[in-house]
Design an enzyme around this catalytic site. Structure first.
Site, PDB file in Angstrom:
ATOM      1  N   GLU A 112      -9.236  11.020 -47.027  1.00  0.00           N
ATOM      2  CA  GLU A 112     -10.010  12.237 -46.789  1.00  0.00           C
ATOM      3  C   GLU A 112      -9.687  12.813 -45.424  1.00  0.00           C
ATOM      4  OE1 GLU A 112     -14.465  13.107 -48.034  1.00  0.00           O
ATOM      5  OE2 GLU A 112     -14.421  12.017 -46.135  1.00  0.00           O
TER       6      GLU A 112
ATOM      7  N   TYR B 279     -11.268  21.295 -45.938  1.00  0.00           N
ATOM      8  CA  TYR B 279     -11.496  19.925 -46.414  1.00  0.00           C
ATOM      9  C   TYR B 279     -10.388  19.586 -47.406  1.00  0.00           C
ATOM     10  CZ  TYR B 279     -13.218  16.013 -49.137  1.00  0.00           C
ATOM     11  OH  TYR B 279     -13.312  14.805 -49.779  1.00  0.00           O
TER      12      TYR B 279
END
Length: 404
Positions: free
Chosen positions: A214, A126
């Site tokens: 993101e 991530y």
């Protein structure tokens, strides 16, 4: 402003960020062309990805919009090595209703698909960049828990989130990219590739005036490449005048119709699920008003900031937007008269109420310059107003009305 995954990847490519290749389609007759374009790149495995402004697509469910009891497909993101199977997935997803944990039960109709390359990879990570307002610096967040919602990681295993803050006066430094790479346990070629990747990603974030970027998941492929397998990107609305190319990405079909209508009048409006319509001047005061309503036992139906110059026109337009929501059963107006006098606001509220023909109860709390005079005007108007003296009083009055 939110943009779709395929649009975010188009932007990232301009900054040499390695992304999953693919082509967006809006109609099934464009499917074959997208497949042929992928084949021309030497790609022979595919991912059919629904494009909506919500997360959790892969774990969602696709329904027939006309029959919510009929689940057409489990998951709005599907991998396959077969062109025929990819076509089948496209047929089942495009034009149908995708429900995820972020869309809520109402779901969203999938109007665009991203036909993308299927990648073989060995590890998911991530990576996210956003502004940390508490320190006025951008923060880069990384985690070995790729493919999982970062909120879940933060709640269950917060120690697995690495954070690096970037001083805006010097920008992202090489020692910080190394710190992130070491923390993720990278080595060798992937260590070097990651440092280059994060520099390019940060450049894209700053250059586009993004408020959120993101990558979840960021993957290491079998040949040690670092690739953005997904991309979520929000752009600061206040900076869009500098980016007409990005502004063209705006998808009105993904936005609430009332929010679109409010933007035409320069009103800041966000629809919520309650039954108390809120009209306030100032974002902070609006947030406080919604909190007090909830503490009093009510549920706000919206966030509506009419700005510093509340007058007849802005109040009338605010009423129109609020009353377009059938769930609204009462309205709370909370105006602080600093820039504008309260008696002028009261006169505007009275005129706007007559113009729009508001038939539900209205609680008004005006504080500041000429607040007493404003109260007299409202009480003597002969209209359906309840005048409150404090915010607590206003919240209690409006919730009491709803309980009758």
């Amino acid at each position: 402003m939110k943009i779709h995954e395929y649009q975010a990847k188009e932007l990232l490519k301009k900054f040499s960020v390695p992304v999953q290749d693919g082509f967006a389609i809006k109609h099934l007759d464009e499917f074959e062309k997208a497949i042929q374009q992928l084949k021309s790149l030497g790609i022979n495995q595919y991912v059919v990805k629904s494009q909506i402004h919500a997360g959790g697509r892969g774990k969602g469910k696709v329904y027939n919009p006309g029959n919510r009891d009929e689940v057409i497909l489990e998951g709005g993101v599907k991998f396959t090595t077969s062109v025929e199977k990819a076509r089948e997935y496209a047929e089942k997803i495009l034009g149908n209703l995708l429900v995820t944990h972020q869309t809520g039960s109402e779901g969203k109709i999938v109007k665009t698909l991203f036909i993308a390359e299927g990648l073989d990879y060995v590890k998911e990570y991530y990576l996210g960049i956003l502004l940390d307002r508490t320190v006025s610096q951008n923060v880069i967040m990384a985690s070995t828990e790729g493919g999982v919602e970062i909120e879940k990681v933060a709640a269950e295993t917060p120690e697995k989130i690495i954070k690096v803050w970037v001083d805006p006066s010097v920008g992202l430094q090489a020692f910080q990219t190394r710190e992130l790479a070491f923390a993720l346990g990278l080595s060798g070629d992937t260590f070097k590739n990651f440092q280059k990747f994060i520099k390019q990603l940060y450049n894209a974030y700053e250059a586009t005036d993004a408020s959120l970027l993101e990558i979840n998941p960021l993957v290491i492929t079998n040949d040690n490449r670092i690739v953005a397998l997904d991309a979520k990107m929000n752009i600061d609305d206040n900076a869009l005048f500098r980016h007409p190319d990005i502004m063209s990405y705006r998808d009105l079909g993904e936005e609430d119709p009332l929010e679109i209508e409010a933007s035409k009048y320069n009103l800041n409006y966000i629809k919520l699920d309650g039954n108390v319509g809120c009209m306030v001047n100032g974002a902070g005061l609006a947030m406080g008003t919604m909190d007090i309503i909830k503490l009093a036992g009510g549920e706000p139906a919206n966030f509506l900031d009419v700005g510093g110059g509340a007058n007849k026109e802005t109040v009338a337009n605010g009423f129109k937007i609020i009353l377009s929501d059938p769930n609204v059963k009462a309205i709370l107006i909370n105006i602080f008269g600093g820039i504008v006098r309260c008696d002028r606001v009261a006169a505007g509220v009275i005129e706007a109420t007559k113009t729009v023909n508001v038939t539900i109860p209205i609680v008004v709390r005006l504080e500041g310059t000429n607040a007493k005079e404003a109260g007299v005007l409202l009480n003597e108007s002969g209209l359906n107003f309840e005048v409150a003296t404090t915010l607590k009083d206003a919240a209690e009055k409006v919730t009491a009305i709803l309980k009758k």
